[in-house]
Design an enzyme around this catalytic site. Structure first.
Site, PDB file in Angstrom:
ATOM      1  N   SER A  28      39.336  36.248  24.102  1.00  0.00           N
ATOM      2  CA  SER A  28      40.161  36.696  25.228  1.00  0.00           C
ATOM      3  C   SER A  28      41.104  37.818  24.812  1.00  0.00           C
ATOM      4  CB  SER A  28      40.973  35.517  25.791  1.00  0.00           C
ATOM      5  OG  SER A  28      41.695  34.864  24.764  1.00  0.00           O
ATOM      6  N   ASN A 115      47.331  25.352  23.087  1.00  0.00           N
ATOM      7  CA  ASN A 115      47.306  24.882  24.475  1.00  0.00           C
ATOM      8  C   ASN A 115      48.679  24.940  25.131  1.00  0.00           C
ATOM      9  OD1 ASN A 115      44.721  24.392  23.744  1.00  0.00           O
ATOM     10  ND2 ASN A 115      44.843  22.156  23.837  1.00  0.00           N
ATOM     11  N   THR A 160      49.584  43.225  73.154  1.00  0.00           N
ATOM     12  CA  THR A 160      48.995  41.915  72.866  1.00  0.00           C
ATOM     13  C   THR A 160      47.506  42.117  73.129  1.00  0.00           C
ATOM     14  OG1 THR A 160      49.225  41.094  75.121  1.00  0.00           O
ATOM     15  CG2 THR A 160      51.069  40.657  73.622  1.00  0.00           C
ATOM     16  N   HIS A 161      46.671  41.508  72.330  1.00  0.00           N
ATOM     17  CA  HIS A 161      45.205  41.714  72.432  1.00  0.00           C
ATOM     18  C   HIS A 161      44.838  43.193  72.249  1.00  0.00           C
ATOM     19  CE1 HIS A 161      45.160  37.665  74.326  1.00  0.00           C
ATOM     20  NE2 HIS A 161      46.244  38.106  74.926  1.00  0.00           N
ATOM     21  N   SER A 282      38.480  65.464  53.600  1.00  0.00           N
ATOM     22  CA  SER A 282      37.071  65.110  53.462  1.00  0.00           C
ATOM     23  C   SER A 282      36.404  66.201  52.650  1.00  0.00           C
ATOM     24  CB  SER A 282      36.445  65.018  54.853  1.00  0.00           C
ATOM     25  OG  SER A 282      35.054  65.248  54.771  1.00  0.00           O
ATOM     26  N   LYS A 288      39.404  67.051  58.541  1.00  0.00           N
ATOM     27  CA  LYS A 288      39.829  65.652  58.350  1.00  0.00           C
ATOM     28  C   LYS A 288      41.090  65.505  57.504  1.00  0.00           C
ATOM     29  CE  LYS A 288      37.965  62.160  59.070  1.00  0.00           C
ATOM     30  NZ  LYS A 288      36.750  61.547  58.560  1.00  0.00           N
ATOM     31  N   ASN A 290      42.651  61.936  55.994  1.00  0.00           N
ATOM     32  CA  ASN A 290      42.320  60.507  55.996  1.00  0.00           C
ATOM     33  C   ASN A 290      43.461  59.632  55.484  1.00  0.00           C
ATOM     34  OD1 ASN A 290      39.736  61.049  56.954  1.00  0.00           O
ATOM     35  ND2 ASN A 290      38.952  61.366  54.877  1.00  0.00           N
ATOM     36  N   GLU A 295      44.121  52.325  53.902  1.00  0.00           N
ATOM     37  CA  GLU A 295      42.749  51.796  53.815  1.00  0.00           C
ATOM     38  C   GLU A 295      42.534  51.067  52.494  1.00  0.00           C
ATOM     39  OE1 GLU A 295      39.584  54.515  55.888  1.00  0.00           O
ATOM     40  OE2 GLU A 295      41.029  55.784  54.874  1.00  0.00           O
ATOM     41  N   TYR A 322      43.652  20.104  28.431  1.00  0.00           N
ATOM     42  CA  TYR A 322      43.239  21.509  28.349  1.00  0.00           C
ATOM     43  C   TYR A 322      41.725  21.626  28.320  1.00  0.00           C
ATOM     44  CZ  TYR A 322      42.454  26.252  26.809  1.00  0.00           C
ATOM     45  OH  TYR A 322      42.011  27.552  26.747  1.00  0.00           O
TER      46      TYR A 322
HETATM   47  N1  ARG Z   1      42.661  31.884  24.618  1.00  0.00           N
HETATM   48  C1  ARG Z   1      42.926  30.571  25.085  1.00  0.00           C
HETATM   49  C2  ARG Z   1      43.244  30.580  26.580  1.00  0.00           C
HETATM   50  O1  ARG Z   1      43.419  31.626  27.069  1.00  0.00           O
HETATM   51  C3  ARG Z   1      44.091  30.001  24.352  1.00  0.00           C
HETATM   52  C4  ARG Z   1      44.103  28.522  24.272  1.00  0.00           C
HETATM   53  C5  ARG Z   1      42.952  28.067  23.485  1.00  0.00           C
HETATM   54  N2  ARG Z   1      43.003  26.685  23.171  1.00  0.00           N
HETATM   55  C6  ARG Z   1      41.972  26.024  22.654  1.00  0.00           C
HETATM   56  N3  ARG Z   1      42.138  24.789  22.400  1.00  0.00           N
HETATM   57  N4  ARG Z   1      40.832  26.618  22.471  1.00  0.00           N
HETATM   58  O2  ARG Z   1      43.294  29.569  27.247  1.00  0.00           O
END
Ligand code: ARG
Length: 463
Positions: A28, A115, A160-161, A282, A288, A290, A295, A322
């Site tokens: 991650s 965790n 309204t509507h 455009s 145009k 826009n 949007e 967890y």
């Molecule tokens: N990268 C993990 C997360 O985002 C961190 C916690 C990981 N904990 C574990 N027991 N693998 O949740």
């Protein structure tokens, strides 16, 4: 025993390294590096707490803090660039700390798990972002209020509507969105109480035999309280759902306003002109201009609502405590925050300098329809005619005018009096749009003086 990146991360139970594709899949670090500052803050608080309970000496704790601050400095200088082998921001920091401090660095993780660590980081980060969103909501409100203040006398058809209903003050219309933004702020204030709870000290799930002081870390990190139950502490993501729901409502409000701006800018309405600051052309059609900003805001709702749904589904089947599924909460939350902040900023700029109302067009619009018909009925009611009877009479009158292609204001007094003897010469005055608006003096109504009151109150409650 195989020596590779993994065997240095994991305990000696592991003999082989991760498959490279799984290493990538599992990591991650590519996105949770966003939490670096919070991870350092959390670790600093943890180290000092360990010294306060005698697990570490004061000197050891201060060396750890200095090492963590060095990581912060290196990161600021662009010299902290963890790779996939670091898996996540927590491991990346710990590894760097061990490289800086040697064996002492290995003591930081005492009495803690990733965790409870990741939950702490995420809450610290979100708490800060909620502050930024609140400030962005205030700027957006100010932009609306400035437009409202600049047009105290301007009227606009009320619908309204999406059918012309009754004329209203333009400021009244804008102030409705200010009210929505205030509710958004109130919702954030309320939910931040549940973001601001400290899970640190829950360790992996069950607490720890290490003598820790959860109140110490919670106070150092500015949390209001600690989670009462360690299992709940590491597996609660309600705050992420609540926040995403609140952000979704911010987006709903911005999107509804966007839809109106898009309509107003169209040739069919022509209630506003877009300035060059927020509009685009455009590539093909030279005429145009826009409304890209509203949007895009309308379009970006999809991702925010989608993340809310994604979080709910991600959480709903998880057993305590967890689960790695939780890693999926981060990209969702990061994107919800960034999108909401971007949209609030863009809409504020749109109202600050991206559009101008066209008072002459609005004047013409409110004067050329039958949106004063209710006021004819109210006129008769004031003369003692029961409302339903007056309503029927005016309905017939409108039908006749439509057939003749004229407006109520074009009818001579005789025609009014043929309809009902109670009509007098002041009927013409009574159905003038300005009078129609001014008459609606009920609390919260569109009368100019009522709207000025709403405006003053809205200005006063802003920070
Ligand atoms: N990268 C993990 C997360 O985002 C961190 C916690 C990981 N904990 C574990 N027991 N693998 O949740």
């Amino acid at each position: 025993m195989a020596v590779d990146s993994t065997s240095s991360t994991w305990s000696q139970r592991f003999e082989q390294g991760l498959h490279p594709a799984i290493e990538r899949f599992n990591a991650s670090i590519g996105f949770d590096i966003t939490l670096l500052q919070e991870d350092l803050d959390g670790s600093i608080a943890h180290a000092r707490m360990l010294a306060s309970t005698g697990v570490l000496t004061a000197q050891e704790a201060e060396q750890l803090v200095a090492g963590l601050e060095q990581v912060r400095t290196e990161a600021a200088a662009g010299q902290f660039n963890p790779g996939l082998e670091d898996e996540d921001v927590h491991f990346a920091v710990e590894r760097r700390l061990i490289a800086i401090l040697g064996p002492l660095g290995k003591k930081l993780h005492t009495g803690r798990s990733r965790n409870d660590q990741v939950g702490t980081d995420l809450r610290l980060w979100l708490r800060r972002q909620i502050g930024a969103i609140d400030a962005a909501l205030v700027r957006f409100e100010r932009a609306l209020l400035t437009q409202a203040e600049a047009h105290p006398e301007v009227m606009i058809p009320g619908y309204t509507h999406l059918q012309r209903a009754q004329p209203i003050c333009l400021a009244h219309h804008l102030l409705a969105y200010v009210e929505m933004a205030e509710r958004d702020r109130a919702r954030l204030r309320d939910l931040v109480k549940r973001v601001n709870l400290c899970p640190l000290g829950a360790a992996a799930l069950a607490g720890t035999p290490v003598p820790i002081d959860r109140r110490h870390t919670a106070a150092a990190l500015g949390f209001e309280d600690v989670y009462a139950n360690s299992l709940d502490a590491v597996s609660d993501r309600d705050f992420a759902v609540e926040f995403s729901a609140a952000a979704s409502l911010v987006m709903v409000h911005l999107s509804r306003l966007s839809e109106e701006v898009i309509l107003w800018a169209s040739e069919e309405f022509r209630f506003i002109s877009l300035t060059d600051r927020c509009a685009t052309g455009s590539s093909l059609m030279p005429q145009k201009k826009n409304p890209d900003v509203p949007e895009l805001v309308r379009g970006k709702c999809g991702r925010v609502f989608g993340h809310l749904q994604g979080l709910l589904v991600m959480i709903k089947g998880l057993p305590l405590a967890y689960n790695k599924d939780f890693q999926e909460d981060k990209e969702a939350l990061f994107d919800v925050v960034r999108t909401t902040l971007d949209c609030l900023e863009a809409m504020a700029i749109l109202f600050e300098e991206g559009l101008s109302f066209r008072p002459e067009r609005l004047e013409e619009a409110v004067a050329s329809d039958f949106s004063n018909a209710t006021d004819v009925a109210d006129y008769l009611v004031a003369k003692g005619v029961p409302f339903r009877e007056a309503y029927q009479l005016v309905g017939g009158l409108v039908k006749g005018c439509l057939q003749e292609g004229i407006l109520l204001r074009d009818l001579p007094l005789e025609r009014w009096q043929q309809l009902h003897p109670a009509f007098e010469a002041d009927i013409h005055q009574a159905i003038h749009p300005r009078q129609v608006v001014a008459a609606r003096r009920s609390e919260g109504g569109t009368a100019f003086d009522q709207v000025q009151l709403q405006l003053q109150r809205a200005l006063q409650r802003l920070p």
